[in-house]
Design an enzyme around this catalytic site. Structure first.
Site, PDB file in Angstrom:
ATOM      1  N   THR A   1      -8.061   5.246   2.197  1.00 30.73           N
ATOM      2  CA  THR A   1      -7.073   4.400   1.555  1.00 30.73           C
ATOM      3  C   THR A   1      -5.807   4.459   2.373  1.00 30.73           C
ATOM      4  O   THR A   1      -5.702   5.238   3.298  1.00 30.73           O
ATOM      5  CB  THR A   1      -6.785   4.841   0.127  1.00 30.73           C
TER       6      THR A   1
ATOM      7  N   SER B   1       9.967  -9.927  -4.494  1.00 30.48           N
ATOM      8  CA  SER B   1      11.287 -10.552  -4.374  1.00 30.48           C
ATOM      9  C   SER B   1      12.222  -9.750  -3.479  1.00 30.48           C
ATOM     10  O   SER B   1      11.915  -8.660  -3.058  1.00 30.48           O
ATOM     11  CB  SER B   1      11.894 -10.753  -5.748  1.00 30.48           C
TER      12      SER B   1
END
Lengths: 406, 406
Positions: free
Chosen positions: B189, B406
């Site tokens: 991972t 964002s």
């Protein structure tokens, strides 16, 4: 048939009464002890948590249901009576025998459930002292109190009823559920008590319960934590006097349909009232090649912390949805997958033919700001459809669970 | 042998240089493009995410490693280049060929990795324009810049090195990793790049990598979300001139031990720097009947949102630990289980012989307020021990992930 959820609860079917009172053990004297009682002995069965660690009430209720008969259920909240050794079993049995004594029932015809903190012995003396008041309070209107008494971190009482016609008779089903955290069902989860005056064999009652739980409570998740204490029980006293359902005939199908409608309704209420949640998130997997894969994919999406926080932030970060589908297990063809996000404010398609689709971020934020949001995954690979329900992951979830015991 | 982690990173072994620069695409011109280069062609291999949805760089790197050879790795952060269709593959290939051209290497001897948002096409022109600067910046000290350039929500650069003696020669291993969210390993991972000057066959290099990843990165979780892009790569250029490791001899064992030490060190750093985390939580399962069950139980505990929020709240709500063990899957005898919670502030036993044990809440809170906490589950059923590492679930995790794009 038009199966409509109506006002009511566990006392809506003929012959059922209920009550809910406070033992004084919980904060602000919140109601924490509930009872459901049927005038007539019921055919009854349950489905239970698959957690290897099982609460004492699970073991006692299973034992009492070996004969498929019950006439009452007693439930406490605030303490799960789990990881409490032999003393825990003894206390669960006492709750049944004490209430059975006053109700003139054998202890083994009373079922028991508990929910709350794990690993603390019940204050059985205080519960015993409160049981007479609990029995005296039994009434038709008492479903409101009992529904409140089984709540822990729930913010909304979850109660519903519906009526259907079987063999010319009106049959009523009522239910109450609780559950807000430690919700990731496996067989049954949370507490669910269903009553009905239907006349039905124990075999078919069990089959109907199991099938309806599979597509309702087993398809919601709040936090991926399967509880030690969860159970869904059903009691059918036959007082509607419909022709007994002993075969999988039309009446059985109608009864199943009604039970599914009721349980899906309550399951969605539970997901929406997940700890700290601000919205219900449904993931609907359509045109899948089989039901099991569709369920695994949908459940992975609504369980993902990253999807859940994006939902909270009203951010159409759909890559996280694909990520969650990708690690779920089932193989699927990503080039056939169409993904869209919808709510009553509109719909945007975000992924198709293996490629991202441009969309208006402004519209996306508007869609996601609604309190019910749908993630639609069209697999274009078959004809199976499965819906799973969850909620967003918020500051309040952390707040509630960072200080649960205090 | 005393295997000590020392200061350094991917450039610590002989013959490796590295660099990290900014393409200008990220906020505040954060570094987002990294390169590792070896003077000599390396024996190389990798382990990759098991997510069915795989990033383009995974596919391209796998292809380039078919001959077990590589001489450079280029990595960008800020964009995962995943769910980007054929264009995504083309762009990943371009990153290799563009940097290969300047380095005078075949494109297929360059590996590629990406991390960041899913579902957005790379700005390949800007990356291409930045590659000359990236190559010019290659240096021994450059490991600091490259480690920074692969960070996303990480707050701490994760770099380490160690030295060992093999056949009278000093062999060095260096590594850098990144990973803070979407961390729930399955095979590999996150991103991990390991360099070494060891002389070792490709078969044994792969075996050593796989075994060390299994007990390090595969035993951490931040949020149960297995990423689409994660990989652990190792490159061995042989410049240490140790006798080539071709059998599972003493040298091989030493090399494995060193690699495990390094990877466990970095895995713990990653868990501790999990998004929003305030503490490292280790669950050590001891005296288990087998390794697989011990791992499943430990991983379930460190992955549970309810355990994680309790850790954040410094609340010894150990019932949640048992709950998470109970739904993990493996059978175990709850009456044999002993559970305790420890840190440098002390130790409390909370459960034994199927019963809760009273403890000082004050001491418990003190223990849990440390930034490294150990949950010790003694199964008393065998001789296997497994450690898994995670972190707490905090307001900041919600904050970071409610507004990632964002």
């Amino acid at each position: 048939m038009n199966l409509e959820i109506i006002k009511g609860g566990v006392t809506s079917p003929k012959g059922f009464k209920s009550s809910g009172v406070s033992t004084g053990l919980r904060k602000e004297n919140a109601k924490d002890l509930a009872l459901i009682f049927s005038d007539k002995i019921c055919t009854s069965c349950g489905v239970y948590t698959q957690n290897k660690v099982k609460g004492a009430p699970i073991l006692v209720t299973k034992e009492h249901l070996k004969d498929h008969k019950a006439q009452a259920v007693i439930i406490n909240s605030g303490n799960a009576n789990t990881c409490t050794g032999d003393k825990g079993i003894e206390n669960a049995e006492k709750m049944c025998s004490s209430s059975g004594e006053i109700l003139d029932l054998k202890g083994s015809d009373v079922l028991v459930a508990s929910t709350g903190v794990i690993g603390v012995q019940l204050d059985i003396d205080t519960i015993n002292k409160t049981i007479p008041t609990l029995v005296e309070s039994l009434s038709k209107k008492g479903y409101i109190d009992s529904t409140r008494a089984i709540m822990t971190t729930d913010t909304v009482p979850k109660t519903a009823a519906l009526k259907l016609q079987l063999g010319g008779k009106t049959v009523t089903i009522g239910a109450m559920t609780k559950g807000s955290g430690m919700i990731h069902p496996n067989m049954a989860t949370m507490l669910c008590f269903i009553t009905t005056d239907a006349n039905i064999s124990s075999e078919l009652l069990y089959k109907a319960l199991k099938e309806s739980v599979k597509i309702s409570y087993n398809r919601i998740s709040v936090d991926r934590d399967t509880s030690t204490n969860d159970m869904a029980l059903i009691m059918a006293n036959g007082l509607a006097e419909n022709p007994i359902i002993e075969d999988e005939n039309e009446d059985y199908k109608l009864f199943c349909e009604a039970l599914k409608t009721m349980n899906v309704h309550l399951a969605k209420m539970m997901a929406k009232d997940g700890e700290g949640a601000t919205k219900l998130v449904e993931c609907k997997v359509i045109n899948a090649s089989n039901e099991k894969d569709a369920e695994t994919l949908g459940k992975s999406v609504i369980s993902s912390n990253l999807v859940k926080t994006a939902m909270f932030g009203c951010d159409a970060n759909w890559g996280r949805i694909l990520d969650a589908m990708g690690y779920a297990g089932p193989d699927f063809n990503i080039n056939k997958l169409q993904l869209s996000v919808e709510s009553k404010s509109g719909s945007i398609e975000v992924f198709k033919n293996g490629n991202p689709i441009e969309f208006s971020e402004e519209l996306a934020a508007k869609i996601l700001s609604e309190n019910e949001v749908l993630i639609l995954a069209n697999m274009n690979s078959g004809s199976y459809t499965v819906s799973c329900w969850g909620c967003d992951l918020t500051y309040d979830y952390v707040k509630i669970n960072g200080s649960y015991r205090s």
